[in-house]
Scaffold this motif. Structure first.
Motif, PDB file in Angstrom:
ATOM      1  N   SER A 214      36.053 -13.215  45.497  1.00 31.98           N
ATOM      2  CA  SER A 214      35.767 -14.207  44.441  1.00 31.98           C
ATOM      3  C   SER A 214      36.464 -13.879  43.139  1.00 31.98           C
ATOM      4  O   SER A 214      37.010 -14.756  42.474  1.00 31.98           O
ATOM      5  CB  SER A 214      34.259 -14.257  44.154  1.00 31.98           C
ATOM      6  OG  SER A 214      33.524 -14.131  45.319  1.00 31.98           O
ATOM      7  N   ARG A 215      36.427 -12.588  42.764  1.00 33.64           N
ATOM      8  CA  ARG A 215      36.919 -12.214  41.425  1.00 33.64           C
ATOM      9  C   ARG A 215      38.302 -11.564  41.457  1.00 33.64           C
ATOM     10  O   ARG A 215      38.734 -10.975  40.480  1.00 33.64           O
ATOM     11  CB  ARG A 215      35.910 -11.260  40.779  1.00 33.64           C
ATOM     12  CG  ARG A 215      34.570 -11.934  40.499  1.00 33.64           C
ATOM     13  CD  ARG A 215      33.493 -10.930  40.174  1.00 33.64           C
ATOM     14  NE  ARG A 215      32.912 -10.317  41.360  1.00 33.64           N
ATOM     15  CZ  ARG A 215      32.168  -9.219  41.346  1.00 33.64           C
ATOM     16  NH1 ARG A 215      31.941  -8.585  40.212  1.00 33.64           N
ATOM     17  NH2 ARG A 215      31.653  -8.751  42.474  1.00 33.64           N
TER      18      ARG A 215
ATOM     19  N   VAL B 261      44.145 -14.651  49.462  1.00 35.60           N
ATOM     20  CA  VAL B 261      42.921 -14.239  48.787  1.00 35.60           C
ATOM     21  C   VAL B 261      42.150 -15.520  48.512  1.00 35.60           C
ATOM     22  O   VAL B 261      42.719 -16.485  47.988  1.00 35.60           O
ATOM     23  CB  VAL B 261      43.243 -13.479  47.477  1.00 35.60           C
ATOM     24  CG1 VAL B 261      42.056 -13.495  46.530  1.00 35.60           C
ATOM     25  CG2 VAL B 261      43.639 -12.035  47.786  1.00 35.60           C
ATOM     26  N   VAL B 262      40.877 -15.535  48.905  1.00 39.09           N
ATOM     27  CA  VAL B 262      40.050 -16.704  48.621  1.00 39.09           C
ATOM     28  C   VAL B 262      39.173 -16.358  47.432  1.00 39.09           C
ATOM     29  O   VAL B 262      38.357 -15.432  47.490  1.00 39.09           O
ATOM     30  CB  VAL B 262      39.193 -17.098  49.843  1.00 39.09           C
ATOM     31  CG1 VAL B 262      38.359 -18.326  49.524  1.00 39.09           C
ATOM     32  CG2 VAL B 262      40.080 -17.350  51.050  1.00 39.09           C
ATOM     33  N   ALA B 263      39.371 -17.089  46.336  1.00 43.26           N
ATOM     34  CA  ALA B 263      38.720 -16.754  45.078  1.00 43.26           C
ATOM     35  C   ALA B 263      38.085 -18.001  44.481  1.00 43.26           C
ATOM     36  O   ALA B 263      38.267 -19.108  44.973  1.00 43.26           O
ATOM     37  CB  ALA B 263      39.755 -16.181  44.116  1.00 43.26           C
TER      38      ALA B 263
ATOM     39  N   ARG C 158      48.923 -15.575  48.562  1.00 40.19           N
ATOM     40  CA  ARG C 158      48.556 -16.980  48.342  1.00 40.19           C
ATOM     41  C   ARG C 158      47.078 -17.014  47.961  1.00 40.19           C
ATOM     42  O   ARG C 158      46.231 -16.621  48.774  1.00 40.19           O
ATOM     43  CB  ARG C 158      48.785 -17.787  49.612  1.00 40.19           C
ATOM     44  CG  ARG C 158      50.219 -17.610  50.118  1.00 40.19           C
ATOM     45  CD  ARG C 158      50.407 -18.143  51.530  1.00 40.19           C
ATOM     46  NE  ARG C 158      51.674 -17.656  52.065  1.00 40.19           N
ATOM     47  CZ  ARG C 158      52.277 -18.158  53.127  1.00 40.19           C
ATOM     48  NH1 ARG C 158      51.745 -19.159  53.797  1.00 40.19           N
ATOM     49  NH2 ARG C 158      53.418 -17.645  53.545  1.00 40.19           N
ATOM     50  N   VAL C 159      46.801 -17.415  46.744  1.00 37.55           N
ATOM     51  CA  VAL C 159      45.407 -17.438  46.277  1.00 37.55           C
ATOM     52  C   VAL C 159      44.860 -18.853  46.449  1.00 37.55           C
ATOM     53  O   VAL C 159      45.402 -19.804  45.881  1.00 37.55           O
ATOM     54  CB  VAL C 159      45.297 -16.989  44.802  1.00 37.55           C
ATOM     55  CG1 VAL C 159      43.832 -17.024  44.362  1.00 37.55           C
ATOM     56  CG2 VAL C 159      45.888 -15.590  44.624  1.00 37.55           C
TER      57      VAL C 159
ATOM     58  N   SER D  31      32.512 -22.411  44.223  1.00 36.59           N
ATOM     59  CA  SER D  31      31.533 -21.352  44.494  1.00 36.59           C
ATOM     60  C   SER D  31      30.148 -21.912  44.770  1.00 36.59           C
ATOM     61  O   SER D  31      29.857 -23.070  44.498  1.00 36.59           O
ATOM     62  CB  SER D  31      31.451 -20.436  43.287  1.00 36.59           C
ATOM     63  OG  SER D  31      31.002 -21.181  42.186  1.00 36.59           O
ATOM     64  N   VAL D  32      29.308 -21.042  45.327  1.00 36.13           N
ATOM     65  CA  VAL D  32      27.895 -21.358  45.507  1.00 36.13           C
ATOM     66  C   VAL D  32      27.173 -20.664  44.362  1.00 36.13           C
ATOM     67  O   VAL D  32      27.309 -19.451  44.199  1.00 36.13           O
ATOM     68  CB  VAL D  32      27.337 -20.757  46.817  1.00 36.13           C
ATOM     69  CG1 VAL D  32      25.962 -21.320  47.146  1.00 36.13           C
ATOM     70  CG2 VAL D  32      28.289 -20.924  47.953  1.00 36.13           C
ATOM     71  N   GLY D  33      26.411 -21.407  43.585  1.00 35.20           N
ATOM     72  CA  GLY D  33      25.638 -20.802  42.491  1.00 35.20           C
ATOM     73  C   GLY D  33      26.528 -20.050  41.506  1.00 35.20           C
ATOM     74  O   GLY D  33      26.109 -19.050  40.934  1.00 35.20           O
TER      75      GLY D  33
END
Ligand SMILES: NC(=O)c1ccc[n+]([C@@H]2O[C@H](COP(=O)([O-])OP(=O)(O)OC[C@H]3O[C@@H](n4cnc5c(N)ncnc54)[C@H](OP(=O)(O)O)[C@@H]3O)[C@@H](O)[C@H]2O)c1
Length: 214
Positions: free
Chosen positions: A77-78, A98-100, A114-115, A120-122
């Motif tokens: 995420s970060r 990267v999944v962010a 590749r980002v 996001s959830v919450g």
């Protein structure tokens, strides 16, 4: 889309000691089978804690193998992935995602990563159903999730796991060890994700069990 979860655990379902040591719980034969399974999927998925702890390559390394390498995907995420790790260093040769949740980190992008930005959830982690959709949009339709426990747990909790490949080594690590599957918030047995065993094999000293969604 299909999602296969891989677990390489002790008899008591641990994937690492309390300090994070996990190499190697299972034996050489199991690890070779994991490489064959990687080769059969379009992408290998891990959580950023595994990337930080193990600095893995996530490639297919089999004698004489000259086929396609699966893409590597880090749920992060970060964007904490270290720029000097092996995945980033080889991102120009093998597709690496990267999944962010935030804007792409220019250092990762400059290295060829590749980002993918996924809502996001919450306000925290990318929503997994959207992650699977976004990866599908990249042509990555069959995912091999290699952990760790938090990521495996999240896929199970969202009902996204179609199959499990479980490699079980004849050691016991105990309750302080890191669980192979993180918290699922199961309040009653009827709510627990169910699977049916479709194959069992012996790989050296390890047991290999294959499950399909029940
Ligand atoms: N025996 C084995 O085969 C094996 C395999 C893999 C790992 N391991 C071991 O397992 C340990 C790491 O496992 P772990 O469970 O601590 O961490 P993990 O699952 O590898 O990574 C968890 C991190 O991924 C990020 N993340 C992003 N989206 C997520 C989502 N939807 N659900 C869950 N996490 C998400 C989170 O960080 P952000 O919130 O910052 O995004 C979270 O802290 C290491 O010691 C490693 O050596 C062993």
């Amino acid at each position: 889309m299909s999602v296969t979860l891989k677990l390489a655990t002790s008899l008591d379902g641990r994937i690492a000691t309390a300090s994070g040591e996990s190499r190697w719980i299972t034996g050489a034969e199991s690890r070779e089978q994991v490489h064959r399974l990687r080769a059969a999927h379009s992408a290998v998925v891990i959580g950023v804690e595994t990337a930080l702890a193990d600095d893995p390559e996530l490639t297919v390394r089999l004698p004489g193998y000259a086929g396609r390498q699966p893409a590597r995907v880090v749920l992060d995420s970060r964007q904490r992935l270290r720029p000097d790790c092996k995945l980033v260093a080889t991102a120009r040769e093998i597709p690496t995602y990267v999944v962010a949740t935030g804007a792409p980190d220019p250092t990762l992008v400059a290295a060829g990563v590749r980002v993918l930005m996924v809502p996001s959830v919450g306000g925290e982690r990318p929503e997994l159903k959207s992650v699977v959709q976004a990866l599908g949009g990249e042509g990555l339709s069959d995912l091999f999730v290699e952990g760790g426990g938090q990521v495996g747990g999240s896929f199970l909790r969202c009902g996204l796991v179609d199959a499990i490949e479980w490699f079980r080594a004849p050691i016991v690590i105990g309750g302080e060890g890191r669980p192979g599957v993180g918290a699922l918030a199961v309040a009653a047995l009827a709510q627990a994700p169910h699977f049916r065993r479709v194959e069992v094999g012996v790989l050296g000293d390890d047991l290999w069990e294959r499950y399909a969604r029940g």
